[in-house]
Design a protein around this motif. Structure first.
Motif, PDB file in Angstrom:
ATOM      1  N   GLY A 239     -11.998  -6.052  -9.773  1.00  0.00           N
ATOM      2  CA  GLY A 239     -12.017  -5.659  -8.192  1.00  0.00           C
ATOM      3  C   GLY A 239     -11.967  -7.647  -8.168  1.00  0.00           C
ATOM      4  O   GLY A 239     -12.531  -8.771  -9.120  1.00  0.00           O
TER       5      GLY A 239
ATOM      6  N   THR B 256     -14.414  -3.265  -3.844  1.00  0.00           N
ATOM      7  CA  THR B 256     -15.112  -1.701  -3.453  1.00  0.00           C
ATOM      8  C   THR B 256     -16.140  -2.033  -2.565  1.00  0.00           C
ATOM      9  O   THR B 256     -16.897  -3.411  -3.063  1.00  0.00           O
ATOM     10  CB  THR B 256     -15.219  -1.028  -4.858  1.00  0.00           C
ATOM     11  OG1 THR B 256     -14.062  -1.408  -6.021  1.00  0.00           O
ATOM     12  CG2 THR B 256     -15.653   0.231  -5.047  1.00  0.00           C
TER      13      THR B 256
ATOM     14  N   ALA C   6     -11.527   0.100  -2.181  1.00  0.00           N
ATOM     15  CA  ALA C   6     -11.654   1.200  -3.440  1.00  0.00           C
ATOM     16  C   ALA C   6     -13.341   1.574  -2.267  1.00  0.00           C
ATOM     17  O   ALA C   6     -13.626   0.601  -1.931  1.00  0.00           O
ATOM     18  CB  ALA C   6     -11.456   1.196  -4.378  1.00  0.00           C
ATOM     19  N   THR C   7     -13.781   2.818  -2.627  1.00  0.00           N
ATOM     20  CA  THR C   7     -15.297   2.697  -2.248  1.00  0.00           C
ATOM     21  C   THR C   7     -16.195   3.420  -3.338  1.00  0.00           C
ATOM     22  O   THR C   7     -15.772   3.927  -4.453  1.00  0.00           O
ATOM     23  CB  THR C   7     -15.396   4.308  -0.974  1.00  0.00           C
ATOM     24  OG1 THR C   7     -14.560   5.205  -1.895  1.00  0.00           O
ATOM     25  CG2 THR C   7     -14.529   3.743  -0.053  1.00  0.00           C
TER      26      THR C   7
ATOM     27  N   LYS D 274     -14.504   5.504 -11.548  1.00  0.00           N
ATOM     28  CA  LYS D 274     -13.693   4.117 -11.904  1.00  0.00           C
ATOM     29  C   LYS D 274     -13.717   3.529 -14.052  1.00  0.00           C
ATOM     30  O   LYS D 274     -13.831   3.122 -14.428  1.00  0.00           O
ATOM     31  CB  LYS D 274     -14.405   2.366 -11.464  1.00  0.00           C
ATOM     32  CG  LYS D 274     -12.887   2.189 -10.254  1.00  0.00           C
ATOM     33  CD  LYS D 274     -13.508   1.449  -9.134  1.00  0.00           C
ATOM     34  CE  LYS D 274     -12.779   0.811  -8.268  1.00  0.00           C
ATOM     35  NZ  LYS D 274     -11.289   0.669  -9.297  1.00  0.00           N
TER      36      LYS D 274
ATOM     37  N   THR E 156      -8.535  -3.605  -7.700  1.00  0.00           N
ATOM     38  CA  THR E 156      -8.612  -3.688  -6.588  1.00  0.00           C
ATOM     39  C   THR E 156      -8.860  -4.216  -5.685  1.00  0.00           C
ATOM     40  O   THR E 156     -10.388  -4.963  -6.324  1.00  0.00           O
ATOM     41  CB  THR E 156      -9.093  -1.854  -6.570  1.00  0.00           C
ATOM     42  OG1 THR E 156      -8.605  -1.274  -7.025  1.00  0.00           O
ATOM     43  CG2 THR E 156      -9.728  -1.166  -4.907  1.00  0.00           C
TER      44      THR E 156
ATOM     45  N   LYS F 159      -7.267   0.595   2.172  1.00  0.00           N
ATOM     46  CA  LYS F 159      -7.696   2.018   1.338  1.00  0.00           C
ATOM     47  C   LYS F 159      -5.801   2.223   1.031  1.00  0.00           C
ATOM     48  O   LYS F 159      -5.749   2.402  -0.095  1.00  0.00           O
ATOM     49  CB  LYS F 159      -7.973   2.676   1.974  1.00  0.00           C
ATOM     50  CG  LYS F 159      -8.408   3.952   1.357  1.00  0.00           C
ATOM     51  CD  LYS F 159      -9.198   3.808   0.244  1.00  0.00           C
ATOM     52  CE  LYS F 159      -9.621   5.118  -1.360  1.00  0.00           C
ATOM     53  NZ  LYS F 159     -10.045   5.805  -0.865  1.00  0.00           N
TER      54      LYS F 159
END
Lengths: 318, 449
Positions: free
Chosen positions: B288, B214, B272-273, A154, B211, B266
């Motif tokens: 996020g 995460t 997300a990871t 990211k 996202t 996902k």
């Protein structure tokens, strides 16, 4: 053996020269043993005895906190190698060989190429040599932490560069398919400095006459490299391959810091698995069995290397 | 690391005062102040008195970063001010993994600290090797009076599967939901009350480089908040991941549903990871909208956000089985090898740090939750709660929060859970397949002991 036979069959030598001969073989005298003793004792205490003890521990369900509670299992820990599913022993061995293969092929090729580029010298190239060697002088744990951020998908530098060049980005350490290549990239960055210097040392010893003769005979640059330069570098190449293979099989720190053996065991090598089982899960006996197998694999590759190098000029180096 | 601490015992302070006055020499046993002191309860019937001579005890701990360090140091300085003859030497470690490795090495070398932080599975490992002192040997009873003042979830967490009390609560917490309130408001979203709501909001806000959340799924060598989120989702779906005897049920329908839920998020690019507190990093970078983390992480989250937006904190959403949360953080164990005086001094220290006043100060500084409700009436804690209303909801879950059974191999099983999450979220494996593999591996780990 031949030397011994010849010595026995040799005619009796005059007393004087014989005494000198014995005196020359200083290692066989009591003083020789005395001088060697400190090194031998250190080697015994920190290598031989622990190796033997590891094999002993591998035969037990070992209670590291209280060895009196350990239970003898014989070869039970070794049979577990083939029963384990998370991860399987063979997948860990495969990851070790994958990493070792990539480091041997990639590291040797890149460092040889860099050495050829940098052999001419000059201020700029000398500075470049230092810059290439510098990563090898840094602690693996510290630089691995930095590379964790470089590989961050990211916010990381690696994907930023790829994105800037309009190339597809990668999940790097977050994906099972790209995690091992990411570790290889880091490891090459860290290791090629050393092997490049080894090749530079080898190149410095080569005779110019052969290259000049080859050029006079009309060899192309590639032919000159392939048939003359690299041929003369064979002992150095064998040394680089051997040392890279051994250090790669034993590599641990980057796997620990960059990927923790994951994701989904994608970077779990044999050496990481030893750590995981013995020191994280405290399954000391099983971890010892894995360590014995890793030892055997390393010995196997060392013997293969010795056999392939037998009779070659590499004896002086390796 | 950011899990949290606290606990209290009004009676503990009184007992300490009493024992201090009564102590005429070194660590002489006195009548147990706890209820029902008796050998059959696992105690000797006599509580160790505070020693009067000089004593030094050591404490292996990982409260060494951020606000945790000053909070830990204040506990020690307060204790030493009250008991000037006792010196508490902190042996700080940078993280839990390092701490556990050191504790094991110290025990192996016969040089264990007097006290050490430990998760339940670690305590089980030490106890199985005969290296821990049961609380009953210190308090004279397996159920000291202070224990009854702790939240019910905390009380359960102090015991190992043999039913005996081997641990004393320290930095305890539950998971909460950190959120970018401004982002939610701008998008017309409200705080999610159920996990279905959460999925809807996560998908709605996942656009323009954002996202939803995460998470760190954990790894084979250790659980992370993503692993615990999976466990909470599974239990919220009605699954019981482990029986009391440790029998795993990792492939139960509720667990499969939980992992399917995560995979759906996902696949919708709403989850997300990452590693190293990725949710906190993404939230702070406004990439996020949510981060599921320990309530004790408040200080870290707040610092990362740095006032860029309003940081909201709410209780976790609920599932079909209601509101479910998991206890996080460690307890304290006492290692064998301590002298009688050290044991007595360490017992005094344990009771002191879980007293209401100390718990209030500790919680307000560290972010960990108090282990006793008596701390909530302390002015320091009241001021903290007034500024951080989420604490009320978080604390209320300490009675019901579940913990995994205290077996050493549960640590391995959490690694198998984490691997299953990775396989599903990162490799696209079917949740049922991944969890079946985890179930088999965990069953084997249980059999090996």
């Amino acid at each position: 053996m031949t030397a011994t036979t010849q010595a026995v069959q040799a005619p009796a030598a005059p007393p004087g020269p014989a005494r000198r001969g014995r005196a020359r073989d200083f290692r066989a005298t009591r003083w020789g043993w005395a001088y060697s003793a400190p090194a031998v004792l250190v080697f015994l205490a920190f290598v031989i005895v622990p190796t033997g003890y590891t094999f002993y521990v591998s035969l037990w369900k070992w209670n590291a906190l209280n060895p009196a509670l350990s239970k003898f299992k014989g070869l039970g820990n070794y049979s577990r190698l083939f029963d384990a599913t998370q991860p399987t022993f063979l997948s860990s061995l495969g990851h070790s060989l994958y990493f070792t293969g990539a480091m041997v092929v990639g590291g040797t090729a890149i460092s040889l190429a860099l050495a050829l580029l940098l052999q001419r010298g000059g201020m700029l190239l000398n500075g470049t040599r230092a810059a290439i060697f510098l990563p090898h002088a840094t602690p693996v744990i510290a630089t691995s932490m930095i590379w964790t951020w470089i590989f961050n998908y990211k916010f990381g530098l690696a994907d930023w560069i790829l994105h800037s060049l309009h190339l597809p980005t990668s999940q790097w350490l977050q994906s099972s398919s790209s995690a091992m290549p990411a570790v290889v990239i880091y490891s090459l960055w860290h290791e090629v400095g050393f092997t490049t210097v080894v090749f530079l040392g080898g190149l410095a010893t080569l005779s110019n006459e052969l290259s000049e003769a080859a050029r006079v005979d009309g060899c192309s640059g590639w032919q000159e490299f392939w048939h003359v330069t690299w041929h003369q570098l064979k002992p150095v190449t064998v040394f680089v391959i051997a040392i890279t293979a051994i250090t790669s099989l034993q590599a641990f720190t980057q796997f620990y810091q960059l990927a923790n053996g994951g994701p989904a065991y994608a970077t779990t090598t044999l050496s990481y698995l030893v750590y995981q089982e013995a020191f994280v899960f405290s399954d000391t006996g099983y971890g010892a069995a894995l360590a014995v197998v890793l030892f055997a694999v390393t010995v196997f590759f060392t013997l293969v290397r010795r056999r392939t190098a037998a009779g070659g000029e590499s004896h002086a180096l390796v | 690391m950011r899990k949290r601490i606290t606990a209290a015992a009004g009676l503990a302070a009184l007992a300490l005062s009493a024992t201090a006055c009564a102590g005429g020499g070194t660590s002489t046993p006195k009548a147990a102040s706890g209820s029902g002191s008796s050998a059959k309860n696992g105690g000797s019937g006599t509580e160790l008195a505070v020693p009067t001579g000089p004593v030094t005890i050591t404490f292996e701990e990982a409260m060494t970063i951020g606000t945790l360090k000053p909070a830990m140091e204040k506990l020690v300085s307060d204790f030493q001010a009250k008991y000037p003859n006792i010196t508490v030497k902190l042996q700080g470690d940078p993280d839990y993994g390092t701490m556990y490795t050191k504790e094991k090495a110290e025990v192996q070398a016969g040089n264990a600290p007097t006290l050490g932080q430990a998760y339940e599975s670690w305590a089980s490992y030490f106890q199985s090797a005969g290296k821990l002192v049961p609380i009953g040997d210190l308090a004279g009873t397996d159920t000291p009076a202070e224990m009854s003042t702790f939240y019910k979830g905390i009380q359960t967490d102090m015991k190992l599967p043999d039913g005996k009390t081997w641990m004393w609560p320290f930095n305890k917490s539950v998971l909460v939901l950190f959120e970018n309130s401004d982002m939610l408001a701008k998008d017309g979203q409200t705080d999610p009350k159920t996990w279905d709501d959460y999925a809807t909001v996560m998908k709605a806000v996942s656009k323009d480089g954002v996202t939803g959340s995460t998470v760190d799924p954990g790894s084979a060598t250790g659980a992370a908040y993503g692993t615990q989120w999976f466990e909470i989702l599974a239990e919220a779906n009605g699954a019981k991941l482990y029986d009391a005897d440790g029998t795993p049920h990792l492939s139960d329908p509720g667990a499969v549903k939980a992992l399917q839920y995560m995979q759906d998020l996902k696949n919708a690019n709403a989850l997300a990871t990452g590693k190293n507190y990725p949710g906190e990093t993404a939230l702070g970078a406004q990439k996020g909208a949510f981060d599921i983390s320990s309530a004790a992480g408040y200080g870290f989250e707040n610092k990362t956000v740095g006032g860029k937006f309003k940081l909201g904190i709410t209780a976790l959403p609920s599932g079909p089985a209601g509101a479910v949360n998991e206890l996080t953080g460690t307890n304290i164990v006492m290692f064998t090898g301590a002298t009688a005086d050290q044991k007595a001094a360490a017992w005094a220290f344990l009771k002191f740090i879980d007293s209401p006043a100390e718990q209030a100060g500790w919680s307000a500084t560290s972010g960990y939750l108090p282990v006793t409700s008596q701390a909530l009436s302390d002015p320091v804690m009241q001021a903290f709660v007034a500024k951080n209303p989420y604490v009320t909801a978080a604390v209320s879950e300490l009675d019901t929060a579940f913990t995994l059974p205290g077996y050493s191999w549960i640590f391995k099983c959490q690694g198998y859970e984490a691997t299953a999450i990775q396989e599903v979220l990162e490799n696209g494996k079917q949740p049922s397949d991944a969890l079946n593999t985890a179930q088999s591996a965990c069953t084997a780990a249980k059999a090996q002991g």
